[in-house]
Design a protein around this motif. Sequence first.
Motif, PDB file in Angstrom:
ATOM      1  N   UNK A 109      31.072  53.851  44.327  1.00 34.73           N
ATOM      2  CA  UNK A 109      31.922  53.391  43.120  1.00 34.73           C
ATOM      3  C   UNK A 109      33.334  53.674  43.745  1.00 34.73           C
ATOM      4  N   UNK A 110      34.138  52.551  43.432  1.00 38.24           N
ATOM      5  CA  UNK A 110      35.635  52.454  44.001  1.00 38.24           C
ATOM      6  C   UNK A 110      36.527  52.045  43.099  1.00 38.24           C
ATOM      7  N   UNK A 111      37.772  52.448  42.946  1.00 39.67           N
ATOM      8  CA  UNK A 111      38.918  51.762  42.245  1.00 39.67           C
ATOM      9  C   UNK A 111      39.898  51.670  43.480  1.00 39.67           C
ATOM     10  N   UNK A 112      40.262  50.021  43.318  1.00 36.19           N
ATOM     11  CA  UNK A 112      41.069  49.660  44.195  1.00 36.19           C
ATOM     12  C   UNK A 112      42.841  49.514  43.609  1.00 36.19           C
ATOM     13  N   UNK A 113      43.590  50.016  44.075  1.00 38.01           N
ATOM     14  CA  UNK A 113      44.969  49.727  43.410  1.00 38.01           C
ATOM     15  C   UNK A 113      45.565  48.753  43.889  1.00 38.01           C
ATOM     16  N   UNK A 114      46.184  47.761  43.063  1.00 43.97           N
ATOM     17  CA  UNK A 114      46.873  46.393  43.619  1.00 43.97           C
ATOM     18  C   UNK A 114      48.156  46.568  43.268  1.00 43.97           C
ATOM     19  N   UNK A 115      49.048  46.168  43.920  1.00 47.64           N
ATOM     20  CA  UNK A 115      50.395  46.077  43.679  1.00 47.64           C
ATOM     21  C   UNK A 115      51.169  44.985  43.403  1.00 47.64           C
ATOM     22  N   UNK A 116      50.638  44.413  42.186  1.00 46.84           N
ATOM     23  CA  UNK A 116      51.087  43.253  41.402  1.00 46.84           C
ATOM     24  C   UNK A 116      52.234  44.008  40.649  1.00 46.84           C
ATOM     25  N   UNK A 117      53.340  43.458  40.612  1.00 47.68           N
ATOM     26  CA  UNK A 117      54.477  44.022  39.808  1.00 47.68           C
ATOM     27  C   UNK A 117      54.447  43.444  38.250  1.00 47.68           C
ATOM     28  N   UNK A 118      55.173  44.164  37.445  1.00 46.41           N
ATOM     29  CA  UNK A 118      55.165  43.877  36.025  1.00 46.41           C
ATOM     30  C   UNK A 118      55.703  42.490  35.819  1.00 46.41           C
ATOM     31  N   UNK A 119      56.907  42.285  36.491  1.00 46.04           N
ATOM     32  CA  UNK A 119      57.450  40.856  36.542  1.00 46.04           C
ATOM     33  C   UNK A 119      56.870  39.822  37.129  1.00 46.04           C
ATOM     34  N   UNK A 121      53.035  39.619  36.332  1.00 52.29           N
ATOM     35  CA  UNK A 121      51.805  40.133  35.798  1.00 52.29           C
ATOM     36  C   UNK A 121      51.018  38.688  35.796  1.00 52.29           C
ATOM     37  N   UNK A 122      51.363  37.556  35.798  1.00 54.17           N
ATOM     38  CA  UNK A 122      50.808  36.341  35.777  1.00 54.17           C
ATOM     39  C   UNK A 122      49.945  36.246  36.944  1.00 54.17           C
ATOM     40  N   UNK A 123      50.240  36.619  38.000  1.00 51.25           N
ATOM     41  CA  UNK A 123      49.778  36.349  39.303  1.00 51.25           C
ATOM     42  C   UNK A 123      48.294  36.675  39.132  1.00 51.25           C
ATOM     43  N   UNK A 124      47.370  35.747  39.815  1.00 48.25           N
ATOM     44  CA  UNK A 124      46.127  36.041  39.886  1.00 48.25           C
ATOM     45  C   UNK A 124      45.712  36.566  41.530  1.00 48.25           C
ATOM     46  N   UNK A 125      44.860  37.649  41.571  1.00 45.72           N
ATOM     47  CA  UNK A 125      44.465  38.123  43.007  1.00 45.72           C
ATOM     48  C   UNK A 125      43.202  37.647  43.409  1.00 45.72           C
ATOM     49  N   UNK A 126      42.952  37.524  44.470  1.00 44.61           N
ATOM     50  CA  UNK A 126      41.676  37.370  45.463  1.00 44.61           C
ATOM     51  C   UNK A 126      41.146  38.773  45.781  1.00 44.61           C
ATOM     52  N   UNK A 127      40.333  39.065  44.790  1.00 42.58           N
ATOM     53  CA  UNK A 127      39.642  40.400  44.783  1.00 42.58           C
ATOM     54  C   UNK A 127      38.399  40.197  44.905  1.00 42.58           C
ATOM     55  N   UNK A 128      37.812  41.319  45.213  1.00 44.41           N
ATOM     56  CA  UNK A 128      36.208  41.670  45.089  1.00 44.41           C
ATOM     57  C   UNK A 128      35.668  41.692  43.857  1.00 44.41           C
ATOM     58  N   UNK A 129      34.540  40.979  43.843  1.00 42.66           N
ATOM     59  CA  UNK A 129      33.587  40.926  42.648  1.00 42.66           C
ATOM     60  C   UNK A 129      32.564  41.595  42.667  1.00 42.66           C
ATOM     61  N   UNK A 130      32.498  42.451  43.702  1.00 40.15           N
ATOM     62  CA  UNK A 130      31.187  43.513  43.789  1.00 40.15           C
ATOM     63  C   UNK A 130      31.404  44.378  42.523  1.00 40.15           C
ATOM     64  N   UNK A 131      30.288  44.615  41.600  1.00 42.83           N
ATOM     65  CA  UNK A 131      30.354  45.372  40.479  1.00 42.83           C
ATOM     66  C   UNK A 131      30.583  46.638  40.787  1.00 42.83           C
ATOM     67  N   UNK A 132      30.808  47.170  41.896  1.00 43.92           N
ATOM     68  CA  UNK A 132      30.823  48.889  42.178  1.00 43.92           C
ATOM     69  C   UNK A 132      32.509  49.064  42.456  1.00 43.92           C
ATOM     70  N   UNK A 133      33.242  47.827  42.380  1.00 39.74           N
ATOM     71  CA  UNK A 133      34.448  47.991  42.793  1.00 39.74           C
ATOM     72  C   UNK A 133      35.466  47.485  41.575  1.00 39.74           C
ATOM     73  N   UNK A 134      36.280  48.333  40.994  1.00 39.97           N
ATOM     74  CA  UNK A 134      36.939  48.003  39.958  1.00 39.97           C
ATOM     75  C   UNK A 134      38.498  48.322  40.517  1.00 39.97           C
TER      76      UNK A 134
END
Length: 265
Positions: A109-119, A121-134
Motif C-alpha cells: 500500500x502506497x501514497x504517491x505525492x504529486x507536485x501539481x500546484x494550486x494554480x 489544479x486543472x492539469x491531469x496526471x498520467x498516474x498509476x491505476x493500481x488499486x494499492x497506490x493512491x
Amino acid sequence: MTDTTDKPTRHLLGLSGGKDSSALAIYLRDRVPEMEYFFADTGAELPETLEYVDLLEDYLGKPIVKLNAERDFEYYLKLNGNFLPTTKTRWCTSELKIRPFEEYVGNDDAITYVAIRADEAHRKGYLSTKPNISARYPFIEDGKNKEDIMDILEQSGLGMPGYYDWGRSRSGCYFCFFQQKVEWVHLAEKYPELFAKAKEYEQRHKEEGRMQTWSQGEYLEDIWARRAKILEEAAQRKREESKKHKKKLIDVVNPDEIPCLHCFL
C-alpha cells in the motif's frame, strides 16, 4: 503472493529533476520524515538534471533511489521495434517511468505525492491505476502556487535547475518531443553532441522508410538550418508576452500534447 497485511503504508515522491517535484520534496522533508524518494533515470537525461538530483539528495539527507539501472531508453527502443516515441505513442513514459515505479512499489500500500500546484489544479496526471497506490497533492491542498515554489527553492539554497540558464523550460530527456523548436536550437548550441545523437535516431528512421521526427513536422537538421528565424520568432513572442499576461500551457497546446507529469514536474 507477498503478504502485506502488517506492512505500513509507504510514502513515495518521484523526482523528475524539475522545479516542482524538487520543491515538493523540500516542502515535505520534515513534514513526512518517512518519505521515500526515487528518480527514474531514462539514460537520456541532461547533465544538469543529474547534477540537480545529486544536490537534492544531499539536501534531503537520505538516498534517492535510482530506477532503470539496467533498462534505459535504448533497451526499450529496441523492444518497441526501434520506433521513436511521440506525443501520441508515449511508450517512453509507460516503460521508463510508470512501469519501474509500479515495480518499485510492488503490492505494498502506497501514497504517491504529486507536485501539481494550486494554480494548475486543472492539469491531469498520467498516474498509476493500481488499486494499492493512491495520490496526494500537497501543493493543491495547501494552496501553493508557482511563486511559492520559487520561494521554496530559493530559500533552500538550491535555486532553479541549471538547464533554465541556457533556455530549456523543463526537465526530461534531451530529445523530448515536447520541446519547442527554439529549445532544440538551444540544445544544439549547448550540447552539440546530444543534438547530433538525436539526429542519428531520426536518420535511422529515415533510412528504414519512416517519416517520424522528434519535432512535429520537421527534421532536426531543418530546424538547425533555419535557427536564426526560430530564435528571432522566439524573441518576438517573448516581447509580446511581456506586454500581456502569459497564457498557461494548457491554454495554448493540444490537450493530447500536454507533457506527462512523471517527466516534467
